[in-house]
Design an enzyme around this catalytic site. Structure first.
Site, PDB file in Angstrom:
ATOM      1  N   GLU A   1      -6.752   4.815   8.080  1.00  0.00           N
ATOM      2  CA  GLU A   1      -6.564   6.226   7.722  1.00  0.00           C
ATOM      3  C   GLU A   1      -7.829   6.781   7.067  1.00  0.00           C
ATOM      4  OE1 GLU A   1      -2.886   5.639   5.583  1.00  0.00           O
ATOM      5  OE2 GLU A   1      -1.933   5.100   7.486  1.00  0.00           O
TER       6      GLU A   1
ATOM      7  N   GLY B   1       2.870   2.563  10.761  1.00  0.00           N
ATOM      8  CA  GLY B   1       3.835   3.643  10.540  1.00  0.00           C
ATOM      9  C   GLY B   1       4.580   4.069  11.794  1.00  0.00           C
TER      10      GLY B   1
ATOM     11  N   GLU C   1      -5.086  -4.703  10.965  1.00  0.00           N
ATOM     12  CA  GLU C   1      -4.057  -3.676  11.113  1.00  0.00           C
ATOM     13  C   GLU C   1      -4.274  -2.917  12.417  1.00  0.00           C
ATOM     14  OE1 GLU C   1      -2.119  -2.422   7.189  1.00  0.00           O
ATOM     15  OE2 GLU C   1      -3.909  -1.232   7.377  1.00  0.00           O
TER      16      GLU C   1
ATOM     17  N   HIS D   1      -9.480   1.254   5.287  1.00  0.00           N
ATOM     18  CA  HIS D   1      -8.179   1.440   5.946  1.00  0.00           C
ATOM     19  C   HIS D   1      -8.376   2.398   7.125  1.00  0.00           C
ATOM     20  CE1 HIS D   1      -4.043   2.616   6.651  1.00  0.00           C
ATOM     21  NE2 HIS D   1      -3.695   1.530   5.980  1.00  0.00           N
TER      22      HIS D   1
ATOM     23  N   ASN E   1       0.865  -1.182   0.000  1.00  0.00           N
ATOM     24  CA  ASN E   1       0.000   0.000   0.000  1.00  0.00           C
ATOM     25  C   ASN E   1       0.900   1.229   0.000  1.00  0.00           C
ATOM     26  OD1 ASN E   1      -1.763   2.069   0.491  1.00  0.00           O
ATOM     27  ND2 ASN E   1      -2.383   1.390   2.534  1.00  0.00           N
ATOM     28  N   TRP E   2       0.986   1.886  -1.160  1.00  0.00           N
ATOM     29  CA  TRP E   2       1.917   3.014  -1.286  1.00  0.00           C
ATOM     30  C   TRP E   2       1.366   4.287  -0.662  1.00  0.00           C
ATOM     31  CZ3 TRP E   2       3.435   2.450  -7.209  1.00  0.00           C
ATOM     32  CH2 TRP E   2       4.023   1.192  -7.404  1.00  0.00           C
ATOM     33  N   LYS E   3       0.118   4.263  -0.250  1.00  0.00           N
ATOM     34  CA  LYS E   3      -0.526   5.456   0.325  1.00  0.00           C
ATOM     35  C   LYS E   3      -0.313   6.657  -0.620  1.00  0.00           C
ATOM     36  CE  LYS E   3      -0.117   3.299   4.778  1.00  0.00           C
ATOM     37  NZ  LYS E   3      -0.007   3.400   6.218  1.00  0.00           N
TER      38      LYS E   3
ATOM     39  N   GLY F   1       2.933  -0.996   4.336  1.00  0.00           N
ATOM     40  CA  GLY F   1       2.940   0.418   3.972  1.00  0.00           C
ATOM     41  C   GLY F   1       4.352   0.873   3.640  1.00  0.00           C
ATOM     42  N   GLY F   2       5.001   1.533   4.590  1.00  0.00           N
ATOM     43  CA  GLY F   2       6.305   2.164   4.373  1.00  0.00           C
ATOM     44  C   GLY F   2       7.320   1.262   3.679  1.00  0.00           C
TER      45      GLY F   2
ATOM     46  N   SER G   1       3.746  -1.900  10.358  1.00  0.00           N
ATOM     47  CA  SER G   1       5.206  -1.959  10.486  1.00  0.00           C
ATOM     48  C   SER G   1       5.787  -3.324  10.121  1.00  0.00           C
ATOM     49  CB  SER G   1       5.632  -1.533  11.901  1.00  0.00           C
ATOM     50  OG  SER G   1       5.224  -0.199  12.147  1.00  0.00           O
TER      51      SER G   1
HETATM   52  P1  13P Z   1       3.184   0.572   7.694  1.00  0.00           P
HETATM   53  O1  13P Z   1       3.678  -0.741   7.099  1.00  0.00           O
HETATM   54  O2  13P Z   1       3.915   1.767   7.174  1.00  0.00           O
HETATM   55  O3  13P Z   1       3.110   0.490   9.180  1.00  0.00           O
HETATM   56  O4  13P Z   1       1.674   0.755   7.160  1.00  0.00           O
HETATM   57  C1  13P Z   1       0.783  -0.273   7.337  1.00  0.00           C
HETATM   58  C2  13P Z   1      -0.433   0.041   6.558  1.00  0.00           C
HETATM   59  O5  13P Z   1      -1.196   0.921   6.924  1.00  0.00           O
HETATM   60  C3  13P Z   1      -0.673  -0.714   5.330  1.00  0.00           C
HETATM   61  O6  13P Z   1      -1.972  -0.493   4.866  1.00  0.00           O
END
Ligand code: 13P
Length: 262
Positions: free
Chosen positions: A105, A181, A175, A103, A13-15, A242-243, A221
């Site tokens: 977010e 993050g 999650e 998600h 997930n590149w956000k 994510g990251g 993470s």
């Molecule tokens: P991180 O891997 O950056 O913690 O993000 C997780 C995430 O929200 C994937 O959708």
């Protein structure tokens, strides 16, 4: 170990990162690192921002890459006066296979409710794509001992009134919000406990077959250093990353988790 019936799904997930030029570069770099054997063992979906999807689709199709195209979000309506929104069928036309729904977010920053998540799940399925339904608790909820009630409540709402053979096709991503993050990961045992409870809930609500087939991802993470231990848990069938998915070397090592055992 995941059961053979459930092919692991590792999703990036590149956000809101990477423009379409950067997206193409990342996919090309990743493609050098991920082998046929990796793709045989693991499904890999990539979820770029909307503006990159067409470019990534073109690259995947022209070079016959095995990455599966994903999106991060959509609206549940098919068309209408919804400025800035994108309909599920528009994504399906771009060969998008997986769409992340709910998600944390989106829920926390953009006010998505359980009802909206359920409606989107229905619309995504109708457009013949697979929803990745995200659930998870805040730190306060975890500390108050209400992790399971929060997560199971979200699962119930997303799955209510669906046929078992529909539920079996879904992906649920657990999650924990406090792990996103932050560099803090749930321990493999804690993640397994919640993912096991999710599968138990699906077994109770939709039967053994649906529970056996449904894929459950862990997210929060995830890194090359912790993926193998997470994937060794019986109810964890993949990861929503994510990251670490923005770094081709790190993400490729995550995809290859089976080569560096827990
Ligand atoms: P991180 O891997 O950056 O913690 O993000 C997780 C995430 O929200 C994937 O959708």
């Amino acid at each position: 170990m995941s059961s053979d019936a459930r092919k692991p799904l590792i999703s990036g997930n590149w956000k809101m990162h990477l423009n379409h030029f950067e997206a193409i570069q990342l996919v090309q770099k990743l493609n050098y690192l991920v082998t046929k054997e990796d793709f045989d063992a693991v499904d890999v979906s990539l979820h770029p921002p909307f503006t990159d999807i067409r470019s990534v689709q073109t690259l995947i199709e022209a070079d016959e890459l095995r990455f599966l195209l994903g999106a991060q979000h959509c609206h549940f309506e098919e068309k209408g006066a919804f400025t800035g929104e994108v309909a599920p069928s528009m994504l399906a036309k771009l060969s998008v296979k997986y769409v992340i729904v709910g998600h944390s977010e989106r829920r926390e920053i953009f006010g998505e409710t359980d009802e909206m998540v359920a409606n989107k799940t229905t619309s995504i399925l109708k457009a013949a794509m697979t929803p990745i339904v995200c659930v998870g608790e805040t730190l306060e909820e975890r500390e108050a001992g209400s992790t399971e009630s929060k997560v199971i409540g979200q699962v119930r709402s997303a799955l209510a009134k669906r046929a078992p053979d529909t539920v079996s096709k879904l992906v649920i991503a657990y999650e924990p919000i406090w792990a996103i993050g932050t560099g803090r990961t749930a321990t493999a045992a804690d993640a397994q406990a919640v993912c096991g409870a999710i599968r138990g809930e699906v077994r109770a609500s939709h039967g053994n077959e649906a529970a056996r087939a449904l894929r459950i991802q862990y997210g929060g993470s995830v890194k090359a250093g912790n993926i193998a231990e997470l994937m060794a848990q019986p109810d964890i069938d993949g990861a929503l990353v994510g990251g670490a998915s923005l770094d081709p070397d790190e993400f490729a090592r995550i995809v290859k988790y089976r080569l560096h055992a827990a």
